[in-house]
Write a protein that holds these residues in place. Structure first.
Motif, short mmCIF file in Angstrom:
data_model
loop_
_atom_site.label_atom_id
_atom_site.label_comp_id
_atom_site.label_asym_id
_atom_site.label_seq_id
_atom_site.Cartn_x
_atom_site.Cartn_y
_atom_site.Cartn_z
N GLU A 155 0.97 -1.22 -0.20
CA GLU A 155 -0.13 -0.07 0.02
C GLU A 155 0.88 1.34 -0.06
O GLU A 155 0.51 2.18 -0.51
CB GLU A 155 -1.02 -0.03 1.16
CG GLU A 155 -1.53 1.34 1.49
CD GLU A 155 -2.62 1.63 0.29
OE1 GLU A 155 -3.07 2.91 0.47
OE2 GLU A 155 -2.81 0.86 -0.59
N ASN A 156 1.92 1.13 0.74
CA ASN A 156 2.76 2.52 0.94
C ASN A 156 4.16 2.30 0.31
O ASN A 156 5.25 2.90 0.65
CB ASN A 156 3.02 2.88 2.44
CG ASN A 156 1.66 3.04 3.01
OD1 ASN A 156 0.71 3.66 2.31
ND2 ASN A 156 1.16 2.85 4.38
N LEU A 157 4.33 1.55 -0.70
CA LEU A 157 5.66 1.11 -1.07
C LEU A 157 5.68 0.81 -2.59
O LEU A 157 4.75 0.18 -3.29
CB LEU A 157 6.20 -0.01 -0.59
CG LEU A 157 7.61 -0.43 -0.82
CD1 LEU A 157 8.56 0.73 -0.43
CD2 LEU A 157 8.03 -1.89 -0.53
N GLU A 158 6.14 1.77 -3.52
CA GLU A 158 6.13 1.39 -4.95
C GLU A 158 7.67 1.53 -5.40
O GLU A 158 8.25 2.35 -5.11
CB GLU A 158 5.30 2.54 -5.64
CG GLU A 158 3.88 2.49 -5.63
CD GLU A 158 2.93 3.37 -6.61
OE1 GLU A 158 2.00 3.14 -7.03
OE2 GLU A 158 3.83 4.37 -7.27
N LEU A 159 7.82 0.63 -6.53
CA LEU A 159 9.07 0.39 -7.11
C LEU A 159 9.09 0.92 -8.49
O LEU A 159 8.11 0.50 -9.29
CB LEU A 159 9.45 -0.94 -6.99
CG LEU A 159 10.96 -1.33 -7.61
CD1 LEU A 159 12.17 -0.62 -6.92
CD2 LEU A 159 11.23 -2.82 -7.65
N GLN A 160 9.82 1.79 -8.84
CA GLN A 160 9.97 2.26 -10.30
C GLN A 160 11.34 2.16 -10.98
O GLN A 160 12.41 2.40 -10.54
CB GLN A 160 9.87 3.83 -10.26
CG GLN A 160 9.71 4.34 -11.75
CD GLN A 160 9.44 6.01 -11.94
OE1 GLN A 160 9.77 6.61 -11.31
NE2 GLN A 160 8.22 6.20 -12.83
N LYS A 208 6.00 5.40 2.03
CA LYS A 208 5.22 6.53 2.80
C LYS A 208 5.31 6.03 4.49
O LYS A 208 4.82 4.93 4.55
CB LYS A 208 3.69 6.60 2.56
CG LYS A 208 3.01 7.65 3.27
CD LYS A 208 1.33 7.60 2.65
CE LYS A 208 1.23 7.83 1.47
NZ LYS A 208 -0.42 7.79 0.84
N ASN A 209 5.79 6.86 5.37
CA ASN A 209 5.58 6.63 6.67
C ASN A 209 4.07 6.71 7.40
O ASN A 209 3.27 7.31 6.78
CB ASN A 209 6.59 7.48 7.39
CG ASN A 209 6.33 8.86 7.36
OD1 ASN A 209 5.23 9.24 7.12
ND2 ASN A 209 7.54 9.65 7.64
N ALA A 210 4.00 6.38 8.66
CA ALA A 210 2.95 6.62 9.43
C ALA A 210 2.23 7.88 9.42
O ALA A 210 0.98 8.00 9.33
CB ALA A 210 2.90 5.99 10.72
#
Length: 937
Positions: free
Chosen positions: A64-69, A88-90
């Motif tokens: 949900e809060n992690l994307e790899l490009q 994205k952190n809390a």
């Protein structure tokens, strides 16, 4: 060198051989099979993302809060990918980190992101981008080779593999293997170290013992040094005899074991079955026969094809069929024909083999395969399938045997074929029904499809005109969507089951936005992608993002939609939305007699053609309203070579100097390089229009004196049709003439230094006569020859000859001598020396290079090549290659040898050495030795 040390080493060699042989070779592979089939229970999360990367910009949602490009290859080697990770952190703060991803063949690599957060990726190069999350159904432990030696020993490491053959983890455990007759025997680490260290040391020590003679006096010449008998010669002879006896014993032991193996395999009156396999990356294997295995084990290499034939008996043939990835069972082929594929990267998964002909009733054909994850399966026979089906497992090796009808099978026949349906993907969001349909121009509304299926058309150039989407079975969850329509732009949002678009109005739908609504929307993500005219399938958009195209006038042709639970890993592929950019490339050329041309742009020609006017300089600039970045370029100018790179409107080349531009290179920078490719081609003197180059490739000619007269440059958005690029058609470069190798030839002695004398002949004269013949032969072979002397003059042998060689620019040094043993006229033969360091004799002029390991190694290679050639040509007694610290070998900075062609103290040998015919024979052999050295260098 002492006899005790020699005997101990030779004993260690024999111990290394004997310890491997007592393990029955028939059992060695069975031990390995047990290991390879050992299923192990997962004790940790070993899931990973499998990526096939094609070099394009791609985005993957890992959580949900992690994307790899993925951005691009780091360089032309395509071993590292440049990428960014956004998390994205809390508190909702985004952070982006640049990382480099390694291509590790069939192995998972762990990358740390922030703190304890890690990602696990298995990446390989591919033509088409693809990615998926793999959670191993089961794992196996195998051993893979990490150290392979020429003596058929290897060190292997324990690894954990998943059901796809990917290395998930490496263990700190090892095993050691020795191969005997294509069978694996497990040995101890001590035996492995003993075998490898002993063999190397024994060869070196034997050579040292044989070659060891009295230390030379620095001021003595070579022949004087040998006038006294060497007290160690007798000991060397004893060692030679011991060595021969030991080698005979070793050979007898090995041959005995081979005989046992062969007799165990032999089948009275049986025909000979011969087979070869095509192995991934290796190509066709050497022929195997009668139960030998063909293929690989522990290397994760697929078999792709097989050929089988029968030899040694009439009226008996063999037919076979293979089960190929995605193709299934092939028709039977026979008698050496190929079954399978080559060049398609498709695995064999199973085989069937059967005998044919009138003699088939007298024999059975047995076969078994080594399958991915399973190891060796059981034996089967006479046309029954062997391998797997429905599990996507590669074959890695095969064994085939023919036995008389009714004979026992070669081994276990259990579990010879594993068949089952491949696992079917489950619906990502359980109990959720997503239904959607599209209105296609000329075809009307299509039947509704569900989560992840395809609606619309592909390959028939039909436009979507409208869509409708609905969700059932989940309370508090709905969907809304909007369409970008031809002539209207983005339409208003429509709620679930409503129509978005303009059906039956001949207006193309170009893009969509879809998002979830309701109190339960936070539990799910909705992904969708569009098949666009000319682009094909774009990447996946998510939760209200745009998917499709805008500004190109391209219609959407199909749509796929998926709903997945929050925090699920999802492969988003490349960019989901393409917006037309008004980027333009503008360029001008400075032409002989004409000056600067008017600006050309976007593929129009600048310059001239068929007017014999040279291009002298170039200016290029870029206009864009969407992406940052610019253009860089450089020119290859007559007599100046490649100029420094300039950018964005600066001049590259010269004006007012009457110098031609011969080649160009152009590149994009910044965001433009991520979204566009720059293509260019040149009009060159004599050649006319050359082929297209792109993105920094050279276009034009180099080293041929040809002017450029015109050029064309254009931008092409990534993913759109583009000109074909072939580097050899875009750029022509003159091949430089190969530089001749230079040989420094040193006829030993001369002037007052006559060398040895026997039978009325002085060594210095024979050396000089021979050197002239050698010089002629070497020059005929294409070498440049420099001689230390061409007449009967004295040259200091301590440093004089070496100084001349070091200043000559020669590649190698060869000193020509004749030998002598005054008190023993029976001594004869040829020997060749190269340098060995002795702390008692320090260099005077060659401190830097005398003991340089590369020089010494190359000197040894040259010595062996020359010695072998001389012995082969003359049949003379082989006194072998030896090591000494002679002045000419020590003070010469290049690879150097000293050759003793024969003993003048031996009347028979002297009679040959003084003849022109024997000198010509020696010369040709020496030349052949030099050729061999340079060929193998």
């Amino acid at each position: 060198m002492k006899m005790k040390k020699m005997a101990a080493l030779l004993s260690a060699v024999m111990l290394g051989v004997n310890v491997a042989l007592p393990i029955p070779v028939a059992l060695a592979s069975e031990v390995d099979t047990v290991l390879s089939e050992q299923l192990i229970e997962n004790t940790e999360d070993l899931s990973y993302e499998s990526i096939q990367y094609d070099g394009t910009v791609q985005t993957i949602s890992l959580a949900e809060n992690l994307e790899l490009q993925l951005l691009n290859w780091k360089d032309e080697l395509k071993e590292v990918i440049v990428a960014t990770v956004t998390s994205k952190n809390a508190e909702g703060t985004l952070s982006t980190k640049e990382i480099e991803l390694k291509i590790q063949d069939k192995e998972v690599v762990e990358y740390k992101i922030d703190g304890d957060q890690t990602i696990h990726l298995a990446i390989e190069e591919a033509v088409t981008f693809e990615t998926k999350t793999n959670t191993p159904e089961f794992t196996v432990e195998e051993f893979v080779s990490i150290e392979q030696n020429e003596n058929d020993t290897s060190k292997e490491q324990a690894v954990i593999l998943d059901d796809q053959g990917i290395i998930l983890k490496r263990e700190e455990r090892y095993q050691f293997i020795k191969i005997v007759e294509n069978e694996r025997a497990i040995i101890t680490e001590e035996e492995y170290i003993s075998i490898n260290n002993t063999e190397e040391e024994t060869e070196e020590i034997i050579e040292e013992v044989e070659d060891e003679i009295e230390e030379p006096n620095e001021d003595q010449e070579i022949d004087v040094e040998k006038e006294e008998a060497d007290p160690e010669k007798t000991e060397t002879s004893v060692i030679e005899e011991d060595k021969v006896d030991t080698e005979v014993q070793e050979e007898t032991t090995i041959n005995s074991s081979m005989a046992i193996l062969e007799s165990a395999r032999a089948i009275p009156n049986a025909p000979n079955v011969v087979y070869s396999t095509h192995i991934e990356k290796y190509g066709w294997s050497l022929d195997a026969e009668n139960g030998e295995y063909s293929g690989t084990q522990g290397e994760a290499k697929r078999l792709e094809s097989i050929k089988i034939q029968i030899k040694g008996i009439k009226n008996l043939g063999i037919a076979y069929s293979t089960h190929i990835e995605k193709k299934g069972w092939t028709n039977f082929v026979a008698d050496g024909q190929m079954s399978g594929t080559v060049g398609e990267a498709k695995r064999l998964e199973a085989v069937k083999v059967q005998l044919t002909g009138t003699q088939a009733k007298n024999y059975d054909v047995y076969y078994r395969v080594h399958a991915q994850s399973y190891g060796w399966l059981g034996w089967t026979k006479n046309g029954e399938p062997s391998g797997t089906e429905g599990h996507a497992k590669r074959l890695e090796a095969i064994e085939i045997m023919i036995v008389e009808k009714g004979s026992n099978a070669p081994g276990s026949t259990t579990n010879s074929f594993v068949k089952g349906d491949a696992a079917k993907p489950s619906t990502p969001a359980k109990d959720l029904e997503l239904s959607y349909s599209s209105f296609v121009n000329g075809l009307g509304w299509q039947k509704p499809v569900t989560n992840g299926a395809f609606t619309g058309t592909e390959g028939v150039k039909k436009s979507l005109e409208a869509i409708r989407i609905g969700i059932e079975n989940v309370s508090g969850l709905n969907v809304r969507y909007s369409s970008h329509m031809q002539g209207y732009g983005w339409m208003d949002w429509v709620n679930g089951a409503g129509i978005s678009g303009l059906p039956s109005q001949n207006k193309r739908l170009e893009a969509v936005k879809i998002e979830l609504t309701g109190v339960n929307a936070k539990k799910y993500d909705i992904y969708y992608r569009v098949h666009v005219e000319k682009f094909g399938w774009l990447g996946w958009a998510k939760n209200g993002q745009s998917a499709g195209s805008e500004g190109y006038g391209y219609h959407a042709e199909a749509l796929e939609v998926k709903v997945v639970a929050k925090n699920s890993s999802f492969n988003r592929g490349g960019a989901a939305f393409k917006m037309k950019d008004s980027a333009s490339i503008i360029y001008s050329t400075h032409i002989e007699k004409v000056g600067w041309s008017a600006d050309s742009k976007d593929g129009k020609m600048s310059g001239t053609q068929e007017r014999s006017l040279r291009m002298e300089a170039l200016k290029v600039s870029l206009k864009t309203n969407q992406y940052s970045g610019g253009v860089t370029y450089k020119t290859h100018v007559e007599k100046n070579g490649w100029m420094n790179e300039v950018s964005n409107g600066a001049i590259s080349g010269t004006t007012g100097q009457a110098k031609r531009v011969e080649a160009i290179q152009l590149n994009l920078t910044g965001e433009m390089a991520q979204h566009y490719d720059i293509y260019y081609r040149s009009y060159a003197q004599t050649y006319g229009w050359l082929g297209w180059a792109k993105n920094g490739m050279s276009s034009g000619t180099e080293g041929m004196g040809k002017r450029l007269e015109g050029l064309e440059i254009k931008l092409v958005e990534k993913g759109l049709p583009a000109p074909a690029v072939i580097a050899t058609k875009a750029f022509k470069k003159a091949e430089p003439a190969p530089k001749k190798k230079v040989i420094f030839l040193d006829p030993g002695h001369g002037g007052a230094d006559g060398g040895t004398s026997h039978g009325g002949y002085d060594e210095k004269d024979i050396n000089l006569q021979l050197s002239f013949i050698v010089k002629t032969d070497l020059e005929k072979a294409g070498y440049t020859v420099i001689m230390s002397r061409t007449s009967d003059i004295f040259i200091d042998h301590k440093v004089g000859r070496s100084e001349m060689a070091n200043k000559s620019g020669a590649d190698i040094f060869i000193s020509l001598h004749q030998n002598s043993m005054p008190f023993n006229s029976n001594v004869n033969g040829i020997e060749t020396f190269y340098y060995e360091y002795d702390p008692n004799w320090q260099p005077e002029i060659n401190g830097a290079m005398h003991n340089d390991p590369t020089r010494v190694k190359e000197s040894g290679n040259l010595a062996h090549s020359v010695q072998n050639s001389l012995i082969s040509a003359t049949g003379a007694y082989n006194r072998k290659v030896q090591r000494e610290t002679f002045a000419v070998l020590r003070e010469t900075a290049i690879p150097a040898i000293l050759v003793e062609f024969g003993f003048m103290s031996n009347p028979t040998e002297l009679n040959k050495l003084k003849t022109d015919s024997y000198q010509r024979l020696l010369s040709k052999a020496l030349t052949n030795g030099v050729n061999t050295y340079f060929k193998n260098k």
